[in-house]
Design a protein around this motif. Structure first.
Motif, PDB file in Angstrom:
ATOM      1  N   ARG A   1      18.544 -73.862 -83.955  1.00  0.00           N
ATOM      2  CA  ARG A   1      19.287 -73.558 -85.197  1.00  0.00           C
ATOM      3  C   ARG A   1      19.550 -74.848 -86.000  1.00  0.00           C
ATOM      4  O   ARG A   1      19.400 -74.875 -87.214  1.00  0.00           O
ATOM      5  CB  ARG A   1      20.599 -72.852 -84.861  1.00  0.00           C
ATOM      6  CG  ARG A   1      21.258 -72.172 -86.041  1.00  0.00           C
ATOM      7  CD  ARG A   1      22.543 -71.489 -85.635  1.00  0.00           C
ATOM      8  NE  ARG A   1      22.367 -70.338 -84.758  1.00  0.00           N
ATOM      9  CZ  ARG A   1      22.126 -69.089 -85.182  1.00  0.00           C
ATOM     10  NH1 ARG A   1      22.035 -68.851 -86.465  1.00  0.00           N
ATOM     11  NH2 ARG A   1      21.991 -68.105 -84.327  1.00  0.00           N
TER      12      ARG A   1
ATOM     13  N   GLU B   1      16.393 -75.911 -87.691  1.00  0.00           N
ATOM     14  CA  GLU B   1      16.145 -75.026 -88.850  1.00  0.00           C
ATOM     15  C   GLU B   1      17.016 -75.451 -90.027  1.00  0.00           C
ATOM     16  O   GLU B   1      16.558 -75.543 -91.165  1.00  0.00           O
ATOM     17  CB  GLU B   1      16.450 -73.572 -88.496  1.00  0.00           C
ATOM     18  CG  GLU B   1      15.377 -72.874 -87.703  1.00  0.00           C
ATOM     19  CD  GLU B   1      15.522 -71.359 -87.812  1.00  0.00           C
ATOM     20  OE1 GLU B   1      16.101 -70.860 -88.791  1.00  0.00           O
ATOM     21  OE2 GLU B   1      15.035 -70.663 -86.892  1.00  0.00           O
ATOM     22  N   ASP B   2      18.305 -75.717 -89.736  1.00  0.00           N
ATOM     23  CA  ASP B   2      19.246 -76.077 -90.798  1.00  0.00           C
ATOM     24  C   ASP B   2      18.857 -77.403 -91.460  1.00  0.00           C
ATOM     25  O   ASP B   2      19.197 -77.644 -92.621  1.00  0.00           O
ATOM     26  CB  ASP B   2      20.682 -76.179 -90.255  1.00  0.00           C
ATOM     27  CG  ASP B   2      21.251 -74.817 -89.878  1.00  0.00           C
ATOM     28  OD1 ASP B   2      20.654 -73.792 -90.280  1.00  0.00           O
ATOM     29  OD2 ASP B   2      22.288 -74.767 -89.179  1.00  0.00           O
TER      30      ASP B   2
ATOM     31  N   GLY C   1      16.041 -78.235 -92.412  1.00  0.00           N
ATOM     32  CA  GLY C   1      15.079 -78.006 -93.493  1.00  0.00           C
ATOM     33  C   GLY C   1      13.650 -77.823 -92.997  1.00  0.00           C
ATOM     34  O   GLY C   1      13.332 -78.124 -91.842  1.00  0.00           O
ATOM     35  N   ASP C   2      12.819 -77.336 -93.918  1.00  0.00           N
ATOM     36  CA  ASP C   2      11.428 -77.060 -93.602  1.00  0.00           C
ATOM     37  C   ASP C   2      10.750 -78.355 -93.131  1.00  0.00           C
ATOM     38  O   ASP C   2      10.920 -79.394 -93.764  1.00  0.00           O
ATOM     39  CB  ASP C   2      10.740 -76.532 -94.880  1.00  0.00           C
ATOM     40  CG  ASP C   2       9.524 -75.718 -94.541  1.00  0.00           C
ATOM     41  OD1 ASP C   2       9.353 -75.372 -93.363  1.00  0.00           O
ATOM     42  OD2 ASP C   2       8.742 -75.439 -95.465  1.00  0.00           O
TER      43      ASP C   2
ATOM     44  N   ARG D   1      10.955 -70.289 -88.767  1.00  0.00           N
ATOM     45  CA  ARG D   1      12.392 -70.556 -88.985  1.00  0.00           C
ATOM     46  C   ARG D   1      13.061 -69.183 -89.049  1.00  0.00           C
ATOM     47  O   ARG D   1      13.488 -68.724 -90.094  1.00  0.00           O
ATOM     48  CB  ARG D   1      12.599 -71.342 -90.278  1.00  0.00           C
ATOM     49  CG  ARG D   1      12.022 -72.763 -90.202  1.00  0.00           C
ATOM     50  CD  ARG D   1      12.144 -73.507 -91.504  1.00  0.00           C
ATOM     51  NE  ARG D   1      13.492 -73.944 -91.779  1.00  0.00           N
ATOM     52  CZ  ARG D   1      14.003 -74.040 -93.018  1.00  0.00           C
ATOM     53  NH1 ARG D   1      13.279 -73.721 -94.065  1.00  0.00           N
ATOM     54  NH2 ARG D   1      15.234 -74.445 -93.179  1.00  0.00           N
TER      55      ARG D   1
ATOM     56  N   ALA E   1      15.832 -67.825 -88.072  1.00  0.00           N
ATOM     57  CA  ALA E   1      17.221 -67.605 -88.513  1.00  0.00           C
ATOM     58  C   ALA E   1      17.323 -67.665 -90.038  1.00  0.00           C
ATOM     59  O   ALA E   1      18.223 -67.063 -90.631  1.00  0.00           O
ATOM     60  CB  ALA E   1      18.150 -68.627 -87.879  1.00  0.00           C
ATOM     61  N   HIS E   2      16.385 -68.389 -90.682  1.00  0.00           N
ATOM     62  CA  HIS E   2      16.418 -68.506 -92.139  1.00  0.00           C
ATOM     63  C   HIS E   2      15.559 -67.455 -92.828  1.00  0.00           C
ATOM     64  O   HIS E   2      15.511 -67.405 -94.058  1.00  0.00           O
ATOM     65  CB  HIS E   2      15.962 -69.908 -92.571  1.00  0.00           C
ATOM     66  CG  HIS E   2      17.038 -70.933 -92.402  1.00  0.00           C
ATOM     67  ND1 HIS E   2      17.390 -71.449 -91.169  1.00  0.00           N
ATOM     68  CD2 HIS E   2      17.868 -71.514 -93.297  1.00  0.00           C
ATOM     69  CE1 HIS E   2      18.365 -72.314 -91.316  1.00  0.00           C
ATOM     70  NE2 HIS E   2      18.692 -72.371 -92.585  1.00  0.00           N
ATOM     71  N   ASP E   3      14.850 -66.655 -92.040  1.00  0.00           N
ATOM     72  CA  ASP E   3      14.027 -65.593 -92.631  1.00  0.00           C
ATOM     73  C   ASP E   3      14.961 -64.449 -93.019  1.00  0.00           C
ATOM     74  O   ASP E   3      15.614 -63.855 -92.151  1.00  0.00           O
ATOM     75  CB  ASP E   3      12.993 -65.130 -91.592  1.00  0.00           C
ATOM     76  CG  ASP E   3      12.099 -64.019 -92.115  1.00  0.00           C
ATOM     77  OD1 ASP E   3      12.568 -63.205 -92.942  1.00  0.00           O
ATOM     78  OD2 ASP E   3      10.937 -63.953 -91.689  1.00  0.00           O
ATOM     79  N   PRO E   4      15.060 -64.116 -94.324  1.00  0.00           N
ATOM     80  CA  PRO E   4      16.043 -63.105 -94.729  1.00  0.00           C
ATOM     81  C   PRO E   4      15.758 -61.719 -94.151  1.00  0.00           C
ATOM     82  O   PRO E   4      16.659 -60.879 -94.101  1.00  0.00           O
ATOM     83  CB  PRO E   4      15.926 -63.093 -96.265  1.00  0.00           C
ATOM     84  CG  PRO E   4      14.598 -63.698 -96.573  1.00  0.00           C
ATOM     85  CD  PRO E   4      14.283 -64.650 -95.451  1.00  0.00           C
TER      86      PRO E   4
ATOM     87  N   ARG F   1      16.612 -62.972 -89.737  1.00  0.00           N
ATOM     88  CA  ARG F   1      17.948 -63.560 -89.524  1.00  0.00           C
ATOM     89  C   ARG F   1      18.216 -63.897 -88.052  1.00  0.00           C
ATOM     90  O   ARG F   1      19.347 -63.899 -87.597  1.00  0.00           O
ATOM     91  CB  ARG F   1      19.032 -62.640 -90.098  1.00  0.00           C
ATOM     92  CG  ARG F   1      18.890 -62.484 -91.606  1.00  0.00           C
ATOM     93  CD  ARG F   1      19.811 -61.451 -92.180  1.00  0.00           C
ATOM     94  NE  ARG F   1      21.199 -61.878 -92.104  1.00  0.00           N
ATOM     95  CZ  ARG F   1      22.234 -61.093 -92.397  1.00  0.00           C
ATOM     96  NH1 ARG F   1      22.024 -59.841 -92.780  1.00  0.00           N
ATOM     97  NH2 ARG F   1      23.448 -61.549 -92.305  1.00  0.00           N
TER      98      ARG F   1
ATOM     99  N   ASP G   1      12.307 -70.753 -81.785  1.00  0.00           N
ATOM    100  CA  ASP G   1      11.301 -71.086 -82.798  1.00  0.00           C
ATOM    101  C   ASP G   1      10.111 -71.769 -82.152  1.00  0.00           C
ATOM    102  O   ASP G   1      10.238 -72.443 -81.131  1.00  0.00           O
ATOM    103  CB  ASP G   1      11.903 -72.038 -83.853  1.00  0.00           C
ATOM    104  CG  ASP G   1      12.734 -71.283 -84.872  1.00  0.00           C
ATOM    105  OD1 ASP G   1      12.197 -70.330 -85.469  1.00  0.00           O
ATOM    106  OD2 ASP G   1      13.910 -71.626 -85.061  1.00  0.00           O
TER     107      ASP G   1
END
Ligand SMILES: Cc1cc2nc3c(=O)[nH]c(=O)nc-3n(C[C@H](O)[C@H](O)[C@H](O)COP(=O)(O)OP(=O)(O)OC[C@H]3O[C@@H](n4cnc5c(N)ncnc54)[C@H](O)[C@@H]3O)c2cc1C
Length: 166
Positions: A60, A63-64, A66-67, A97, A99-102, A105, A10
């Motif tokens: 990761r 990212e987990d 939060g924004d 982010r 890993a959080h982008d659907p 991923r 990231d």
């Protein structure tokens, strides 16, 4: 594909006030004995900003959290290097982010131990009807933009050959 999962990388961009006081294309990294750290590019292309780069399990973790967590960690770490006065000069502009982008991923592939050869298997056409491109299929330039681009050309050539010789 299971042998070539996506890892996490990231970036964060922080606007930098009073940028002329900082070197163009500078680099800043403090930790050498731990992986919970960022690396920082000061004034890339001379722009008034600092770009932070995070990878692996620490990326990761942030990212987990939060924004805004990557920017907050970056400002804390840079203040640890350069002193607290720098805080008022830094303003978060954007952080990825992946890993959080659907629709992503993750960032780009890495071969699990013993699975480097899976790239060639993933790249192989199936029944002359399914063709695969993308950095994960590149034998030598995986994880790169040029590897992804070249793999597209390779897949297109395979498709044309299949159309000519059905
Ligand atoms: C932080 C970071 C820094 C990087 N720095 C560099 C660098 O300095 N130099 C370099 O060469 N490379 C760099 N890279 C790597 C480079 O960006 C990638 O290797 C390259 O973009 C991969 O391209 P691709 O086409 O294989 O995959 P992607 O660009 O990931 O494209 C895959 C596409 O498929 C879509 N998709 C996924 N699932 C589905 C689905 N089920 N249906 C439809 N669409 C789907 C996704 O939305 C995405 O658009 C960096 C990457 C990151 C994250």
């Amino acid at each position: 594909a299971a042998g070539l999962p996506l890892g996490v990388d990231d970036k964060v961009t922080l606007a930098l006030d009073d940028a002329e006081a900082f070197p163009k294309e500078g680099n800043l990294r403090g930790a050498t004995m731990r992986t919970e750290m960022g690396t920082y590019h000061i004034r890339p292309f001379g722009q008034p900003c600092i770009e932070g780069f995070f990878g692996g399990s620490f990326a990761r973790e942030l990212e987990d959290a939060g924004d805004g967590a990557i920017a907050a960690h970056s400002i804390d770490e840079i203040a640890g290097f350069l002193g607290n006065d720098i805080r008022r000069k830094l303003k978060p502009l954007y952080e990825s982010r992946w890993a959080h982008d659907p629709f992503a991923r993750g960032s780009y592939s890495h071969a699990l131990p013993g699975h480097a050869g899976d790239r060639a298997i993933l790249a192989a056409p199936v029944d002359g009807r399914l063709f695969f491109a993308g950095e994960a299929t590149s034998p030598s330039f995986f994880t790169t933009a040029h590897g992804a681009r070249d793999s597209g050309e390779r897949a297109a050539r395979e498709m044309l050959a299949a159309l000519r010789n059905p």
